[in-house]
Scaffold this active site. Structure first.
Site, PDB file in Angstrom:
ATOM      1  N   SER A 165       0.818  -1.220   0.000  1.00  0.00           N
ATOM      2  CA  SER A 165       0.000   0.000   0.000  1.00  0.00           C
ATOM      3  C   SER A 165       0.847   1.262   0.000  1.00  0.00           C
ATOM      4  O   SER A 165       0.322   2.369   0.036  1.00  0.00           O
ATOM      5  CB  SER A 165      -0.934  -0.007   1.215  1.00  0.00           C
ATOM      6  OG  SER A 165      -0.206  -0.222   2.401  1.00  0.00           O
ATOM      7  N   THR A 224     -40.481  27.046  -9.562  1.00  0.00           N
ATOM      8  CA  THR A 224     -40.788  25.671  -9.142  1.00  0.00           C
ATOM      9  C   THR A 224     -41.035  24.920 -10.440  1.00  0.00           C
ATOM     10  O   THR A 224     -41.549  25.504 -11.410  1.00  0.00           O
ATOM     11  CB  THR A 224     -42.047  25.594  -8.233  1.00  0.00           C
ATOM     12  OG1 THR A 224     -43.164  26.069  -8.988  1.00  0.00           O
ATOM     13  CG2 THR A 224     -41.907  26.422  -6.975  1.00  0.00           C
ATOM     14  N   HIS A 225     -40.674  23.663 -10.494  1.00  0.00           N
ATOM     15  CA  HIS A 225     -40.767  22.864 -11.729  1.00  0.00           C
ATOM     16  C   HIS A 225     -40.072  23.550 -12.904  1.00  0.00           C
ATOM     17  O   HIS A 225     -40.492  23.400 -14.047  1.00  0.00           O
ATOM     18  CB  HIS A 225     -42.225  22.599 -12.118  1.00  0.00           C
ATOM     19  CG  HIS A 225     -43.098  22.166 -10.988  1.00  0.00           C
ATOM     20  ND1 HIS A 225     -43.226  20.849 -10.607  1.00  0.00           N
ATOM     21  CD2 HIS A 225     -43.864  22.883 -10.122  1.00  0.00           C
ATOM     22  CE1 HIS A 225     -44.050  20.772  -9.576  1.00  0.00           C
ATOM     23  NE2 HIS A 225     -44.445  21.989  -9.250  1.00  0.00           N
ATOM     24  N   SER A 270     -13.718  27.645 -26.773  1.00  0.00           N
ATOM     25  CA  SER A 270     -13.861  26.474 -27.632  1.00  0.00           C
ATOM     26  C   SER A 270     -12.749  26.500 -28.677  1.00  0.00           C
ATOM     27  O   SER A 270     -12.325  27.570 -29.116  1.00  0.00           O
ATOM     28  CB  SER A 270     -15.232  26.527 -28.307  1.00  0.00           C
ATOM     29  OG  SER A 270     -15.203  25.799 -29.518  1.00  0.00           O
ATOM     30  N   GLU A 279     -19.317  22.913 -14.652  1.00  0.00           N
ATOM     31  CA  GLU A 279     -19.607  21.579 -15.197  1.00  0.00           C
ATOM     32  C   GLU A 279     -18.718  20.513 -14.567  1.00  0.00           C
ATOM     33  O   GLU A 279     -19.161  19.407 -14.261  1.00  0.00           O
ATOM     34  CB  GLU A 279     -19.436  21.594 -16.720  1.00  0.00           C
ATOM     35  CG  GLU A 279     -20.548  22.371 -17.415  1.00  0.00           C
ATOM     36  CD  GLU A 279     -20.287  22.578 -18.906  1.00  0.00           C
ATOM     37  OE1 GLU A 279     -19.383  21.928 -19.465  1.00  0.00           O
ATOM     38  OE2 GLU A 279     -20.994  23.403 -19.503  1.00  0.00           O
ATOM     39  N   TYR A 290      -9.822  -6.747  12.326  1.00  0.00           N
ATOM     40  CA  TYR A 290      -9.181  -6.204  11.128  1.00  0.00           C
ATOM     41  C   TYR A 290      -9.210  -7.200   9.977  1.00  0.00           C
ATOM     42  O   TYR A 290      -8.997  -8.397  10.157  1.00  0.00           O
ATOM     43  CB  TYR A 290      -7.718  -5.818  11.419  1.00  0.00           C
ATOM     44  CG  TYR A 290      -7.015  -5.295  10.179  1.00  0.00           C
ATOM     45  CD1 TYR A 290      -7.140  -3.962   9.797  1.00  0.00           C
ATOM     46  CD2 TYR A 290      -6.262  -6.142   9.358  1.00  0.00           C
ATOM     47  CE1 TYR A 290      -6.533  -3.482   8.645  1.00  0.00           C
ATOM     48  CE2 TYR A 290      -5.646  -5.669   8.202  1.00  0.00           C
ATOM     49  CZ  TYR A 290      -5.794  -4.330   7.855  1.00  0.00           C
ATOM     50  OH  TYR A 290      -5.189  -3.868   6.710  1.00  0.00           O
TER      51      TYR A 290
HETATM   52  N1  ARG Z   1      -1.598  -1.323   4.915  1.00  0.00           N
HETATM   53  C1  ARG Z   1      -2.479  -1.828   5.894  1.00  0.00           C
HETATM   54  C2  ARG Z   1      -3.796  -1.074   5.830  1.00  0.00           C
HETATM   55  O1  ARG Z   1      -3.836  -0.075   5.231  1.00  0.00           O
HETATM   56  C3  ARG Z   1      -1.899  -1.654   7.252  1.00  0.00           C
HETATM   57  C4  ARG Z   1      -2.384  -2.635   8.278  1.00  0.00           C
HETATM   58  C5  ARG Z   1      -1.782  -3.944   8.016  1.00  0.00           C
HETATM   59  N2  ARG Z   1      -2.192  -4.906   8.975  1.00  0.00           N
HETATM   60  C6  ARG Z   1      -2.183  -6.203   8.695  1.00  0.00           C
HETATM   61  N3  ARG Z   1      -2.587  -6.968   9.624  1.00  0.00           N
HETATM   62  N4  ARG Z   1      -1.806  -6.645   7.539  1.00  0.00           N
HETATM   63  O2  ARG Z   1      -4.802  -1.506   6.324  1.00  0.00           O
END
Ligand code: ARG
Length: 464
Positions: free
Chosen positions: A23, A155-156, A277, A290, A317
């Site tokens: 990550s 309205t509308h 444009s 936009e 987790y």
């Molecule tokens: N990169 C992980 C996250 O964003 C960090 C936590 C990792 N924990 C684990 N048990 N692999 O969630």
């Protein structure tokens, strides 16, 4: 490929697995929060005599050095580490030697990342609130300038009754005011510290969670270890608040796009905030409005993405939660940009007041007021409504506005009409006779504007 957890493994992680799992490419954004959280954690380990004072000093100095080097561009966050937590820890060990290996005592990446995200979202929430406040200030200034600027209310998408631009802008003021209240509310609910809840079940070390939560500016520690590492409610609430901000910006954009069209011509967007444009030389397009309208979908996407990611997760987790980052970061960046650009466009936009007033005058926007006039002369409202309906029919036939009729023509419909009808149904009277609280009448608008001014003076962020 560098990871913290090689001990149990006999072969190297497959490169594709490593990349899929990593990550760092996006959680490097969390480096400040990661270091701030680590410093608080290690300070607490010292206070609790879990680490020696000298060890704590070395670790904190090392962490501060890493932060400084990243900020000065000396240290680059490279992708050879799995995530920002591994990057910081590995760098610390490289810098200060094996004492750095003590940093992670009594901590898991699960409570670490829960803390980092909370710190990040908390900070960004405050920034967004400041931008929304700026929007309120701009709106309020424009409201004050346009207490007498008459325009048609719809309205509308049909002209309904005359209003003032102050009244119309005030609707957006209310929306963005609620947005700020929502942000404050989310802040209050999320401002509890998950650090010290470990992987899911706390730790055997005598951590002082109250101390770390104070160091990091939280109201207090969270109270359930399993929830602490797996709660992303505050992110969903935040994304939901951001989605509402975007919804408001998008509605406003839609109106500005319409008002800016050749047919309406109610406003002129400043050159600095419009685009041309490549083929049609006459064009001046409302691209900012936009794009803001378009980017709304993207922020909703982040919200739906997080809701969906979380819906099937068992406690505690799960790696799915790593998906919280990209969508949250993207939504924050998008909303910040949109708020800044929209406010710039709004504050430089010119209102074509004559065109607005002219538009209010056509389309029988004062028909209700003609009926109200008759009621004032003792005619029951339902009868008055029918009489005015017939007047409107005649006007459509003759291509006239109601106020263009002669007194004789009025009287042919009802003998209750007198000379004062013309004053009673002028655009100014239509607006200013509406004195119910919240209406466009000048007196009540002034009361509301004063209340908004007081409201803006008391900033919730000052109280935190
Ligand atoms: N990169 C992980 C996250 O964003 C960090 C936590 C990792 N924990 C684990 N048990 N692999 O969630």
């Amino acid at each position: 490929m560098a990871q913290l957890w090689g001990g149990r493994f006999t072969t190297e992680t497959d490169k594709k697995v490593y990349d899929f799992n990593a990550s760092i490419s996006f959680d490097k954004k969390l480096y400040q929060q990661d270091i701030e959280g680590s410093i608080a954690h290690v300070a607490m380990l010292g206070k609790q005599n879990i680490l020696k004072k000298e060890e704590v000093r070395q670790i904190i100095r090392g962490l501060a050095g890493i932060r400084e080097d990243i900020e000065n561009g000396v240290l680059e966050i490279t992708e050879e580490y799995e995530d920002i937590h591994s990057f910081v820890e590995a760098n610390l060990i490289e810098r200060i030697g094996s004492v750095g290996k003590k940093l992670h005592t009594g901590r898991s990446r699960n409570d670490q990342v829960a803390l980092d995200m909370r710190l990040y979202v908390r900070l960004e929430l405050l920034y967004i609130d400041v931008y929304v406040k700026k929007m309120l200030e701009t709106l309020l200034a424009q409201m004050e300038e346009n207490l007498d600027t008459i325009m048609p209310g719809f309205t509308h998408m049909q002209k309904a009754q005359p209003v003032t631009l102050a009244n119309h802008l005030g609707a957006y003021y209310e929306m963005f005011r609620r947005d700020r209240l929502r942000l404050k509310d989310i802040y209050d609910r999320m401002n509890y510290c998950p650090l010290g809840t470990g992987a899911l079940a706390g730790t055997t070390y005598p951590l002082d969670r109250i101390y770390t939560s104070e160091l990091l500016g939280f109201y207090g520690p969270t109270l359930n270890s399993m929830d602490s590492v797996s709660d992303r409610d505050y992110i969903i609430e935040f994304l939901s608040a951001l989605s509402l901000i975007m919804m408001h910006l998008s509605r406003f954009s839609e109106e500005i796009i319409t008002w800016n069209s050749n047919e309406y011509n109610f406003v002129e967007i400043d050159d600095a905030f419009s685009t041309g444009s490549s083929i049609m030389p006459q064009k001046k397009n409302p691209d900012i409005a936009e794009l803001v309208r378009g980017k709304t979908g993207r922020v909703y996407g982040s919200l739906v993405s997080m809701l969906t990611t979380m819906k099937g997760l068992p406690l505690a987790y799960n790696k799915d939660m790593q998906e919280d980052k990209e969508v949250t970061f993207d939504a924050i960046e998008t909303v910040k940009c949109c708020l800044i650009l929209f406010e710039g466009m709004l504050s430089t936009m010119k209102y074509n007041k004559d065109v607005m007033k002219q538009s209010a005058s056509g389309g029988f926007t004062n028909a209700t007021d003609v009926a109200d006039y008759l009621v004032g002369k003792g005619i029951p409202f339902r009868d008055a409504h029918t009489i005015v309906g017939k007047i409107v029919l005649l006007c459509i036939e003759r291509k006239k506005s109601i106020e263009d009729l002669t007194l004789e023509q009025f009287q042919a419909f009802s003998s209750a009409f007198e000379k004062d009808i013309y004053d009673a149904i002028s655009m100014e009277s239509c607006v200013n006779r509406r004195q119910t609280l919240g209406a466009p009448g000048r007196k009540v608008m002034e009361i509301v504007i004063n209340a908004y001014k007081e409201d803006l003076k008391q900033d919730w962020q000052d109280e935190e």
